[in-house]
Design a protein around this motif. Structure first.
Motif, short mmCIF file in Angstrom:
data_model
loop_
_atom_site.label_atom_id
_atom_site.label_comp_id
_atom_site.label_asym_id
_atom_site.label_seq_id
_atom_site.Cartn_x
_atom_site.Cartn_y
_atom_site.Cartn_z
N VAL A 113 0.97 -1.18 0.03
CA VAL A 113 -0.02 0.02 0.08
C VAL A 113 1.06 1.28 -0.09
N GLY A 114 0.90 2.06 -1.19
CA GLY A 114 1.90 2.99 -1.13
C GLY A 114 3.04 2.35 -1.20
N GLY A 115 4.12 3.06 -0.37
CA GLY A 115 5.38 2.66 -0.32
C GLY A 115 5.63 1.59 0.60
N ALA A 116 4.64 1.18 1.57
CA ALA A 116 4.85 0.06 2.54
C ALA A 116 4.33 -1.31 1.91
N ALA A 117 5.05 -2.32 2.32
CA ALA A 117 4.86 -3.49 1.84
C ALA A 117 4.88 -4.57 2.79
N VAL A 118 4.34 -5.82 2.71
CA VAL A 118 4.50 -6.78 3.67
C VAL A 118 5.74 -7.71 3.17
N TYR A 119 6.59 -7.86 4.08
CA TYR A 119 7.97 -8.45 3.84
C TYR A 119 7.67 -10.00 3.20
N GLU A 120 8.31 -10.16 2.15
CA GLU A 120 7.90 -11.59 1.41
C GLU A 120 8.58 -12.73 2.16
N LYS A 121 9.52 -12.53 2.92
CA LYS A 121 10.19 -13.61 3.97
C LYS A 121 9.53 -13.83 5.12
N GLN A 122 8.88 -12.79 5.52
CA GLN A 122 8.02 -12.89 6.98
C GLN A 122 7.03 -11.91 6.87
N CYS A 123 5.69 -12.86 6.90
CA CYS A 123 4.42 -11.68 6.76
C CYS A 123 4.14 -10.86 7.82
N LEU A 124 4.72 -11.02 9.03
CA LEU A 124 4.27 -10.21 10.21
C LEU A 124 5.34 -8.84 10.21
N VAL A 125 6.19 -8.85 9.30
CA VAL A 125 7.04 -7.61 9.04
C VAL A 125 6.67 -6.86 7.86
N LEU A 126 6.32 -5.58 8.26
CA LEU A 126 5.94 -4.51 7.17
C LEU A 126 7.30 -3.61 6.95
#
Length: 72
Positions: A21-34
């Motif tokens: 969303v915008g420049g923020a993303a859910v980290y591909e290796k650990q989806c608890l990390v933005l």
């Protein structure tokens, strides 16, 4: 009765891994990390977090709550 279900599993099953969303993303290796992929604003991070929380609630009926740790 209560059952423990990992929030990462819920988020992943809602399809958020790697989404942004915008420049923020859910980290591909650990989806608890933005992560800040492209100059994310605080609003981008909060918006992404809110979308994830709403998605998990709608899909599974489970309330999840952000646990914030800022890494510079």
């Amino acid at each position: 009765s209560h059952v423990k279900v990992p929030a990462a599993w819920l988020i992943d099953r809602c399809g958020w891994r790697g989404k942004s969303v915008g420049g923020a993303a859910v980290y591909e290796k650990q989806c608890l990390v933005l992560v800040n992929k492209n100059g994310a604003s605080a609003r981008d991070i909060l918006s992404l977090s809110s979308h994830i929380v709403e998605s998990v609630k709608k899909t599974f009926g489970v309330d999840i709550h952000p646990e914030v740790n800022f890494i510079d």
